[in-house]
Design an enzyme around this catalytic site. Structure first.
Site, PDB file in Angstrom:
ATOM      1  N   HIS A 118     -10.825 -58.421 -30.269  1.00 49.07           N
ATOM      2  CA  HIS A 118      -9.769 -58.096 -29.306  1.00 49.07           C
ATOM      3  C   HIS A 118      -9.684 -59.041 -28.124  1.00 49.07           C
ATOM      4  CE1 HIS A 118      -8.207 -54.152 -30.630  1.00 49.07           C
ATOM      5  NE2 HIS A 118      -9.389 -54.046 -31.204  1.00 49.07           N
TER       6      HIS A 118
ATOM      7  N   LYS B  72       0.012 -51.534 -16.710  1.00 50.33           N
ATOM      8  CA  LYS B  72      -1.097 -51.966 -17.565  1.00 50.33           C
ATOM      9  C   LYS B  72      -2.341 -52.010 -16.699  1.00 50.33           C
ATOM     10  CE  LYS B  72       1.351 -55.687 -18.466  1.00 50.33           C
ATOM     11  NZ  LYS B  72       1.227 -55.959 -19.889  1.00 50.33           N
ATOM     12  N   ARG B  73      -3.507 -52.221 -17.271  1.00 53.35           N
ATOM     13  CA  ARG B  73      -4.706 -52.372 -16.450  1.00 53.35           C
ATOM     14  C   ARG B  73      -4.493 -53.498 -15.433  1.00 53.35           C
ATOM     15  NH1 ARG B  73      -9.499 -49.232 -17.289  1.00 53.35           N
ATOM     16  NH2 ARG B  73     -10.414 -50.750 -15.890  1.00 53.35           N
TER      17      ARG B  73
ATOM     18  N   LYS C 222      -3.528 -60.813 -16.262  1.00 57.89           N
ATOM     19  CA  LYS C 222      -2.223 -60.181 -16.497  1.00 57.89           C
ATOM     20  C   LYS C 222      -1.221 -60.531 -15.390  1.00 57.89           C
ATOM     21  CE  LYS C 222      -4.111 -56.209 -19.087  1.00 57.89           C
ATOM     22  NZ  LYS C 222      -3.312 -56.095 -20.331  1.00 57.89           N
TER      23      LYS C 222
ATOM     24  N   THR D 278       0.351 -54.157 -26.129  1.00 58.79           N
ATOM     25  CA  THR D 278       1.121 -53.138 -26.844  1.00 58.79           C
ATOM     26  C   THR D 278       2.133 -52.493 -25.904  1.00 58.79           C
ATOM     27  OG1 THR D 278      -0.687 -51.600 -26.411  1.00 58.79           O
ATOM     28  CG2 THR D 278      -0.569 -52.562 -28.629  1.00 58.79           C
TER      29      THR D 278
ATOM     30  N   LYS E 208       6.079 -50.980 -26.558  1.00 57.17           N
ATOM     31  CA  LYS E 208       6.596 -49.668 -26.156  1.00 57.17           C
ATOM     32  C   LYS E 208       7.864 -49.832 -25.317  1.00 57.17           C
ATOM     33  CE  LYS E 208       1.801 -48.282 -25.561  1.00 57.17           C
ATOM     34  NZ  LYS E 208       0.760 -48.153 -24.518  1.00 57.17           N
TER      35      LYS E 208
HETATM   36  C1  LIG Z   1      -0.078 -49.075 -23.977  1.00 55.83           C
HETATM   37  C2  LIG Z   1      -1.034 -48.758 -22.901  1.00 55.83           C
HETATM   38  C3  LIG Z   1      -1.859 -49.758 -22.388  1.00 55.83           C
HETATM   39  C4  LIG Z   1      -1.778 -51.199 -22.848  1.00 55.83           C
HETATM   40  O1  LIG Z   1      -0.839 -51.894 -22.077  1.00 55.83           O
HETATM   41  P1  LIG Z   1      -0.731 -53.510 -22.124  1.00 55.83           P
HETATM   42  O2  LIG Z   1       0.507 -53.793 -21.377  1.00 55.83           O
HETATM   43  O3  LIG Z   1      -0.628 -53.880 -23.568  1.00 55.83           O
HETATM   44  O4  LIG Z   1      -1.954 -54.029 -21.482  1.00 55.83           O
HETATM   45  C5  LIG Z   1      -2.739 -49.435 -21.387  1.00 55.83           C
HETATM   46  N1  LIG Z   1      -2.810 -48.187 -20.899  1.00 55.83           N
HETATM   47  C6  LIG Z   1      -2.028 -47.193 -21.357  1.00 55.83           C
HETATM   48  C7  LIG Z   1      -2.140 -45.832 -20.767  1.00 55.83           C
HETATM   49  C8  LIG Z   1      -1.114 -47.442 -22.378  1.00 55.83           C
HETATM   50  O5  LIG Z   1      -0.347 -46.448 -22.840  1.00 55.83           O
END
Ligand SMILES: *Cc1c(COP(=O)(O)O)cnc(C)c1O
Length: 796
Positions: free
Chosen positions: A350, A536-537, A542, A643, A647
């Protein structure tokens, strides 16, 4: 359905002595959770019977993290009884949404990696594939984030209080796990025997969370192990007068399943983390092997019946543990045990960031797991021997499992499994060409790609029922079962009515989000403004900071240079790892921008900044459907896949992003016309590093950068200044925010222009929704089931 209402009433009567009318919401919540779980248990009974009859191969998904999200709505939706339960409750004046809100998110993960594991379990179950997830029942999941004066504070997340009702306690399947002590090898008539003595004994207690599928026969489980003291073992020590040792085991037992480490990037509390990893992998493997042996009376055919997946390196101890079980518990020779082991395991990588590739020091590791350590050493010796034989000795610097007294867990996984996959095309290319280049040469064909996917039934079906219902009416419901059918929507790309309908739905979701923002942060946002989302985190790679620099730039332009941009609302949500100081400073900076703009009667007419606290699945489900713009702006080469980008696309947001991770594949799907690409590409980033990146040059050469950063030094709402961030950017800027600044700001102007042309924007949004089919977790998991695990749907 009659059944469900009867079951709920029965539960309330027997548990609380109440009729439905006399019950409160808390009791009703408990009844719904428990009866939904029972219903799934019953369904699972039929399903497992079928699996036993077919004797088919199954998959086991090992992951330190599962970011499950709320379960009740998901289960009612999947069972197809949500509407009935809702109206039944409404008759008695109960609101199902308020009951949903009582459920805590089982926060058994940090971010994308954990959510991926949950999306995969959901998708596999919906498609009737037999799979079991394994992890730890963390008493405290990911911390609850509270923002106080702009600073992140962490509070314990006691999710089991209200979350326990979804779990099935399987005290009949407890397993013993051993730590510390010493091993002795000696030869007997049956070959080499290993005695393991003076160890500490811990018990792993299983708790099962039922995983439902959408209109599927399958009900799979996520098995979560909780640690507890081994009372019988401790009593014996106690009787022998070894009081200290008996309480030591108890202390270890207490700590192991206490909490999830709030870091998705590096490791804290190393010794405890080693124990957690071994604890859950050992318990899970012992259970798998025991069940297999009971059925077949042999383990020779284990690989024909079980594919065990290692999600990142956290469960990598599976490999030596399988060797231990086969040799020490079932008398296999090394050679035979190894032959079985390397046919059973597959591994997903990952990350390529060096600091996130797990390594354990031998000095720390060996005393905790003496037997596992000797097995790893032997695996490495034989691997090095093999490399010598094939003339690859010069590559052992990078490939050896033990190197400079450190155990490199990714190398262990590559050597000990039959398949290694990356999570997006770009990421896998980098693994093969760079990170694991030498391995790729000696193991041709072992490395391949499975681009991540998301559970669209949750991220569209449940998070956005308005859009789902609309598409249902327009396209027929096929896309819920198979998301690739959503491409039919392309037919309507020039249909003014459809485009207007989609715009209306987006408006509704923005209204809902605006209401949430108002309640949570007290900020009124303009529904007609562009909702620009980065959730996101919080991590430097990022580049939330790049987004913030753009906001500072706009602020200055509006305030001093007469810029009057189209109104925009910048929405952030992110947790920072508790020890990550820079990340917390960035949160404080974003919150300061929010306050500064709210206090400015001119600027706040054009831009607003909102930082929503406690990012988690439930909050993502509220924010993502309301987004117009999806910020995916990581430094090229750093985001393995992402991911969140998928979404947001599925919900009609347009991506502004770098060519990184799965953004590359989004771009392949929608083309230049339907997304906003900017910034350096991976090879350009690497060249710039090689040449020597000097952020100060950009500061001195580009007037906009200088003005923005100089102005940033003056920002001060409550006495907190940000010179440290400015100096860091000018002198270090490890993720090249300054190098990408101009390109980003210019691209943002294009975003604004495009939004101004309603028809064009709506068409782009439609194309994004239509092209999101390939990012379904159904597609991704199919690549695992067919290409890696070789398992079939239940009963086939
Ligand atoms: C999808 C998701 C992530 C991943 O987000 P990225 O933008 O791909 O880093 C992190 N936390 C939650 C709660 C999510 O639903």
């Amino acid at each position: 359905m009659n059944h469900m209402t009867k079951d709920i009433e029965q539960y309330l009567q027997t548990k609380f002595g109440n009729s439905l009318e006399d019950s409160n919401e808390r009791q009703l919540y408990q009844a719904l959770m428990a009866e939904t779980r029972n219903r799934l248990s019953k369904k699972r009974y039929d399903y497992t019977k079928k699996l036993k009859e077919s004797g088919q191969k199954q998959a086991y998904y090992m992951s330190m993290e599962f970011l499950v999200g709320r379960t009740l709505r998901n289960n009612l939706f999947n069972l197809g009884i949500e509407d009935e339960v809702r109206s039944f409750l409404a008759e008695k004046n109960f609101d199902l949404d308020r009951i949903y809100d009582m459920e805590p998110d089982p926060g058994l993960g940090n971010g994308g990696l954990g959510r991926l594991a949950s999306c995969y379990l959901d998708a596999l179950t919906s498609n009737d594939y037999p799979v079991t997830g394994f992890s730890i029942l963390y008493e405290f999941g990911i911390f609850k984030q509270v923002i106080a004066n702009g600073w992140q504070q962490e509070y314990p997340d006691n999710w089991l209080g209200m979350g326990q009702y979804g779990l099935v306690h399987r005290s009949d399947e407890e397993i013993e796990i051993k730590f510390y002590g010493k091993t002795e090898e000696h030869w007997t008539n049956e070959g080499l025997k290993v005695n393991y003595e003076d160890y500490k004994s811990i018990i792993a207690e299983p708790y099962d969370l039922m995983i439902s599928g959408y209109k599927s026969e399958a009900v799979n489980v996520l098995r979560l192990w909780k640690s507890k003291a081994n009372a019988g073992f401790d009593m014996k020590l106690f009787e022998r007068g070894e009081y200290a040792r008996s309480s030591e085991s108890e202390a270890i037992a207490e700590s192991i399943s206490k909490l999830l480490y709030p870091a998705d990037d590096n490791n804290e509390g190393k010794a405890l983390r080693i124990k957690q990893q071994y604890f859950f992998t050992s318990a899970s493997l012992q259970q798998i092997v025991k069940n297999h042996y009971k059925t077949y009376g042999s383990l020779d055919n284990l690989a024909d019946k079980a594919a065990i997946h290692i999600n990142d390196t956290h469960p990598s101890m599976c490999i030596p543990e399988m060797m231990r079980i086969l040799m020490d518990d079932y008398n296999y020779s090394w050679e035979k045990a190894w032959e079985i082991t390397i046919k059973v395991f597959a591994y997903t990588n990952h990350t390529i960031m060096a600091e996130a590739l797990e390594k354990w020091s031998v000095d720390l590791f060996a005393p905790i797991l003496p037997r596992i350590y000797t097995i790893i050493r032997e695996i490495n010796n034989r691997f090095c021997q093999y490399c010598n034989e094939i003339g690859a000795a010069s590559d052992l610097e990078s490939m050896s499992i033990i190197h400079n007294n450190m155990i490199r867990m990714a190398n262990l996984c590559i050597v000990g499994s039959y398949n290694v996959n990356g999570v997006s095309g770009l990421h896998t290319d980098i693994l093969k060409a760079d990170t694991f280049e030498a391995f790729n040469r000696i193991y041709p064909g072992k490395f391949n790609n499975v681009t991540n996917g998301i559970a669209h039934r949750r991220w569209l079906g449940q998070a956005n029922p308005e859009l789902t219902n609309y598409l249902n009416g327009l396209l027929g419901g096929d896309f819920i079962k198979d998301l690739s059918n959503i491409e039919e929507l392309l037919k309507y790309a020039d249909d003014k009515t459809v485009l207007a309908d989609l715009e209306k739905i987006k408006y509704t979701k923005k209204e809902q989000l605006a209401k949430y923002i108002k309640d949570a942060n007290g900020i009124n946002v303009d529904i007609n403004s562009i909702f620009d989302v980065q959730v996101k985190r919080l991590h430097e790679y990022k580049r939330q900071l790049l987004n913030a620099l753009h906001i500072v730039y706009l602020y200055r332009q509006i305030k001093f240079n007469g810029l009057r941009p189209r109104p925009r609302t910048f929405i952030f949500a992110a947790k920072a790892s508790s020890g990550y100081v820079m990340a917390k400073n960035i949160i404080k900076f974003i919150c300061t921008l929010s306050d500064m703009i709210e206090a400015d009667p001119l600027v706040r007419n054009y831009i607003k900044v909102v930082f929503l606290e406690d990012y988690r699945v439930t909050l993502a489900e509220i924010i993502i459907p309301g987004a117009n713009v999806s910020e995916q702006i990581s430094q090229a080469g750093k985001e393995a896949s992402g991911t969140g980008n998928m979404k947001l696309m599925l919900n009609g947001a347009l991506t502004i992003g770098t060519l990184d991770g799965a953004n590359v594949e989004i771009h392949d799907a929608v083309g230049d016309d339907n997304m906003f690409l900017f910034g350096l590409k991976t090879p350009e980033v690497n060249d710039l590093y090689a040449k020597g990146y000097r952020p100060r040059d950009y500061y001195e050469r580009v007037p906009e950068i200088k003005e923005t950063l100089d102005f940033m030094r003056t920002i001060n709402v409550d006495g907190t200044r940000f010179d440290n961030l400015v100096d860091y950017l000018i002198n270090q800027d490890p993720y090249m925010c300054l190098a990408d600044f101009e390109s980003y700001v210019n691209k943002q102007k294009e975003v604004e222009e495009a939004y101004g042309d309603k028809d064009r924007w709506n068409r782009m949004s439609l194309v994004n929704i239509a092209k999101s089919g390939i990012f379904s977790a159904d597609r991704a998991t199919q690549e695992y089931t067919d290409g890696i695990w070789h398992i079939a749907r239940a009963g086939r």
